[in-house]
Design a protein around this motif. Structure first.
Motif: not given
Length: 644
Positions: A584-585, A617, A620, A622-624, A627-628, A631
């Motif tokens: 996570d971020d 994780t 949320h 995935r959109s931080g 994100a790579d 992927e």
């Protein structure tokens, strides 16, 4: 007193004669079945070579087998030696032990040490041979400048710089000053008569004047010792010839983490001379913040005219995990080729999975329950599991410790501070091994043959008895007496009524604190007596709830515990199951600042797993900013499971 240029002498003499040799065509690997084809080719190459060895490739074993081949066949003839340089003390010690086990008759001709120990040893021994402008006026202390200290220094120096340099001085970064500026400046044989016209050179010279070229005690960091050692071999040709004669073969481990200073030192000492073997993996370059060159293996290949070999076998990870690793590896190196798994595949397990948790407590409780259930239904132990995070592992400790303890499972935070050291560094220290080994031998008289051998070997180094048969016999006699005295002391001082300080003081007194100080200063100067302080701190922390001394020493090491550590500290290790926490971020807040280095850290952490890899994780993430990473996991087919 340090010898001068005329006192260098022959440092290649060995106390014993040559062991029996084996022809190169008859030589076979020792204690392993075989080597992969590329490893055979690299092993037989007697020139400069760079070996690209990914995670699980067995690079330490390859170096040990190459050493055995060169020594046993006489390609490295007696009394010449092989020099192996590593970046970490434990890696140097591990390689030395492995060679000793493979070829005990040649072990004394394999010298394994760290870069810092090698360069410091040269300066300590030959300081009087330094050019006149660089001779020490007194003694020196090891100095570890903080970023703040460097920032203050640059702030004081900049106003006095020539006008054209002042704005350039403002661009120097305090955090990387030692690696990028001090490490990149070649010391001139004679001090310049006028101020340098380059901002880096101006700041470097000012640093040397303030910390070294001064009356009284000098203050030297290891980068500075490296620069002095490089100046020595450049200014004293006889010393360079002696080193090249002594070490016709040189190994450099973890070469992807080589700094500019270390690379220039290698080129000065061993360029166009001995055959240098560099082993590393660009995909595992995680020391960029410490000055590691962007592409050291490629730089080495061009500078040394080296032949490149790539090892493709992976002895650690099962095939599904190797395929996952390749997805991430290809993002770091487009020329990366898929590895071939040689590990035994376990059935009935998901090799990789992504678990999504609503909050931290649910995460810790679920994983603790899952680990306990897995242990109860298998032959696995807590030590087979590692909890890995990018950073700030302390934020995970309390909750995981509580929930694992509910199942009577211990957690060991290898990143925890004990005194001035991290627990992992304390447990790996040879001095910790010595002190704890003596206490263990005293508390448990039988069944510890390996501990006795380790303690005896360390005491031989501490006493300077290596290579002297009479001195080695005396070390054995002294150990027997020391352990007997310590056994009587422990019996008279039960653990429940004895302070840890008293036990540590007793064992240090028996070893001889002055001798220990001298050894630490010469062999492991970065530790000094921090290891003793850390030892005392750790024993104090575990002793309170112990029923006897043996239990206290077991808890000191906690060998059968789930390990919590950072991805950086996991490098070189392997576990059956790795839980990679915090995708996570919060954990990866700096990912956007250096995506390549961040991805390499991600790669290092996940490649520690042999059979199972679990990522955790938040809903949320995935959109931080990472994100790579998601992927890549999607590309590798890693399933996502939401844990409610």
């Amino acid at each position: 007193m340090n010898p001068g240029a005329d006192d260098i002498g022959d440092v290649s003499l060995s106390p014993r004669g040559p062991a029996r040799l084996i022809s190169a065509t008859e030589w076979r690997p020792i204690d392993i079945e075989d080597l992969e084809p590329a490893a055979w080719s690299a092993l037989r190459d007697t020139g400069n070579l760079v070996v690209v060895a990914g995670p699980g490739a067995g690079k330490t074993e390859f170096l040990a087998q190459r050493a055995a081949y060169l020594l046993q066949t006489g390609i490295c003839p007696w009394p010449q030696r092989i020099l192996a340089i590593s970046f970490k003390r434990d890696a140097a010690a591990n390689l030395g032990r492995r060679v000793g086990a493979r070829v005990p008759g040649h072990a004394e001709r394999f010298v394994s040490m760290t870069f810092d120990a090698f360069t410091k040893g040269l300066v300590d021994r030959f300081a009087s041979a330094l050019p006149a402008d660089w001779k020490m006026t007194g003694t020196y202390d090891i100095y570890f400048p903080t970023t703040r200290a460097v920032r203050d220094f640059l702030g004081e120096v900049a106003p006095s710089a020539p006008g054209a340099l002042r704005w350039q001085m403002a661009g120097l970064q305090p955090a990387t000053f030692m690696a990028d500026v001090i490490g990149a400046w070649h010391l001139p044989v004679a001090l310049p008569a006028s101020a340098p016209v380059d901002a880096g050179a101006y700041a470097a010279l000012a640093w040397w004047r303030e910390h070294y070229l001064r009356p009284g005690t000098a203050y030297l960091g290891f980068v500075m010792l490296n620069r002095l050692a490089e100046l020595l071999v450049r200014a004293v040709p006889k010393l360079r010839r002696s080193l090249r004669l002594t070490y016709p073969f040189v190994f450099v481990d973890e070469f992807q983490d080589t700094t500019a200073a270390q690379f220039s030192f290698l080129a000065s000492v061993f360029g166009k001379g001995p055959a240098v073997t560099a082993v590393g993996d660009r995909k595992q370059r995680i020391m960029g913040f410490a000055g590691a060159l962007p592409n050291a293996p490629k730089h080495f290949t061009s500078t040394f005219g080296a032949t490149r070999y790539a090892l493709s076998w992976n002895f650690r990870s099962s095939d599904p995990l190797v395929q996952l690793q390749h997805v991430i590896a290809s993002k770091l190196d487009e020329d990366s080729t898929p590895a071939v798994s040689k590990a035994v595949v376990e059935t009935g397990n998901d090799p990789a999975v992504l678990w999504v948790f609503p909050d931290a407590d649910r995460e810790a409780r679920f994983i603790a329950d899952w680990i306990a259930h897995d242990i109860a239904h298998s032959d696995r132990t807590p030590a087979n599991f590692a909890l890995v995070a990018r950073q700030k592992v302390n934020q995970f400790e309390a909750q995981f410790q509580e929930h694992l303890a509910a199942h009577s499972i211990a957690l060991r935070n290898d990143d925890a501070m004990v005194g001035e050291m991290r627990l992992q560094d304390l447990l790996k220290s040879s001095i910790t091994g010595l002190l704890l080994g003596l206490l263990r031998l005293a508390a448990q008289p039988r069944g510890l043959a390996s501990v006795w051998r380790q303690v005896s070997a360390t005491m031989s180094n501490v006493q300077g008895a290596v290579g002297d048969d009479a001195a080695l016999r005396q070390v054995g006699d002294d150990l027997t007496h020391t352990i007997g005295t310590l056994r009587a002391w422990l019996k008279d001082h039960p653990v429940e009524v004895t302070m840890a300080d008293d036990a540590v003081g007793q064992v240090i007194a028996l070893v001889n604190e002055n001798v220990l100080r001298r050894y630490l200063k010469s062999a492991t100067p970065s530790e000094d007596l921090d290891v003793v302080i850390g030892f005392r701190t750790r024993l104090t922390a575990v002793i309170g709830s112990c029923a006897d001394w043996q239990q206290a020493f077991d808890r000191f090491e906690s060998p059968d515990a789930v390990v919590l550590l950072t991805a950086h500290r996991s490098k070189g290790l392997e576990y059956h199951t790795v839980v990679f926490l915090g995708l996570d971020d919060d954990q990866w807040w700096a990912h956007h600042q250096d995506p390549e280095s961040s991805t390499a850290t991600f790669f290092v952490g996940l490649s520690r797993a042999a059979h199972r890899l679990i990522f955790t994780t938040t809903p949320h993430a995935r959109s931080g900013g990472i994100a790579d990473f998601f992927e890549m996991l999607d590309e590798a087919g890693v399933p996502e499971i939401i844990q409610r």
